[in-house]
Design a protein around this motif. Sequence first.
Motif, mmCIF file in Angstrom:
data_model
loop_
_atom_site.group_PDB
_atom_site.id
_atom_site.type_symbol
_atom_site.label_atom_id
_atom_site.label_comp_id
_atom_site.label_asym_id
_atom_site.label_seq_id
_atom_site.Cartn_x
_atom_site.Cartn_y
_atom_site.Cartn_z
ATOM 1 N N ILE A 13 -2.253 0.976 5.373
ATOM 2 C CA ILE A 13 -3.632 1.352 5.056
ATOM 3 C C ILE A 13 -3.969 2.694 5.697
ATOM 4 N N GLY A 14 -3.460 2.925 6.899
ATOM 5 C CA GLY A 14 -3.678 4.212 7.551
ATOM 6 C C GLY A 14 -3.052 5.359 6.785
ATOM 7 N N MET A 15 -1.821 5.186 6.323
ATOM 8 C CA MET A 15 -1.146 6.239 5.561
ATOM 9 C C MET A 15 -1.847 6.507 4.230
ATOM 10 N N VAL A 16 -2.225 5.436 3.538
ATOM 11 C CA VAL A 16 -2.896 5.603 2.247
ATOM 12 C C VAL A 16 -4.245 6.290 2.446
ATOM 13 N N SER A 17 -5.005 5.864 3.442
ATOM 14 C CA SER A 17 -6.315 6.476 3.655
ATOM 15 C C SER A 17 -6.178 7.925 4.111
ATOM 16 N N TYR A 18 -5.190 8.243 4.948
ATOM 17 C CA TYR A 18 -4.957 9.625 5.362
ATOM 18 C C TYR A 18 -4.662 10.507 4.162
ATOM 19 N N THR A 19 -3.803 10.040 3.283
ATOM 20 C CA THR A 19 -3.438 10.835 2.115
ATOM 21 C C THR A 19 -4.620 11.013 1.175
ATOM 22 N N VAL A 47 5.605 16.164 2.083
ATOM 23 C CA VAL A 47 6.245 15.388 1.015
ATOM 24 C C VAL A 47 6.609 13.987 1.519
ATOM 25 N N VAL A 48 7.028 13.895 2.769
ATOM 26 C CA VAL A 48 7.391 12.597 3.351
ATOM 27 C C VAL A 48 6.178 11.677 3.395
ATOM 28 N N ALA A 49 5.022 12.212 3.765
ATOM 29 C CA ALA A 49 3.806 11.403 3.809
ATOM 30 C C ALA A 49 3.431 10.909 2.417
ATOM 31 N N ILE A 50 3.620 11.739 1.412
ATOM 32 C CA ILE A 50 3.307 11.331 0.045
ATOM 33 C C ILE A 50 4.265 10.242 -0.422
ATOM 34 N N VAL A 51 5.542 10.385 -0.119
ATOM 35 C CA VAL A 51 6.532 9.370 -0.513
ATOM 36 C C VAL A 51 6.235 8.045 0.185
ATOM 37 N N VAL A 52 5.946 8.087 1.471
ATOM 38 C CA VAL A 52 5.630 6.860 2.213
ATOM 39 C C VAL A 52 4.353 6.226 1.672
ATOM 40 N N THR A 53 3.370 7.040 1.315
ATOM 41 C CA THR A 53 2.132 6.519 0.742
ATOM 42 C C THR A 53 2.393 5.835 -0.592
ATOM 43 N N VAL A 54 3.214 6.445 -1.426
ATOM 44 C CA VAL A 54 3.546 5.825 -2.713
ATOM 45 C C VAL A 54 4.264 4.491 -2.496
#
Length: 66
Positions: A13-19, A47-54
Motif C-alpha cells: 500500500i505504501g509503494m502504490v500510494s507513493y507512486t 523504473v524499479v518503483a514502477i515495476v514493484v508497484t505494478v
Amino acid sequence: MVLSYSITKGIGIGMVSYTLMSIFAYLVELVKYAITKKEKPVWDVSVVAIVVTVLFVVYFFVPTVL
C-alpha cells in the motif's frame, strides 16, 4: 501495516500510494509548466518503483482462489 497486520500489505500500500502521489504531483507540475512555460517538470519515480508497484497491484487485485 497497522490496519492490516501484514508487512507485505503495508509495504504494498505504501509503494502504490507513493507512486500514485508522485504521478499526481507530476501531472500538477506539468499543468503548471503548460501555463507558465518556466521550468519543465522532472519525472522522479524510478523504473524499479514502477515495476514493484505494478506487481503489488497485481497482488492486490488478482484473485488467488483456485
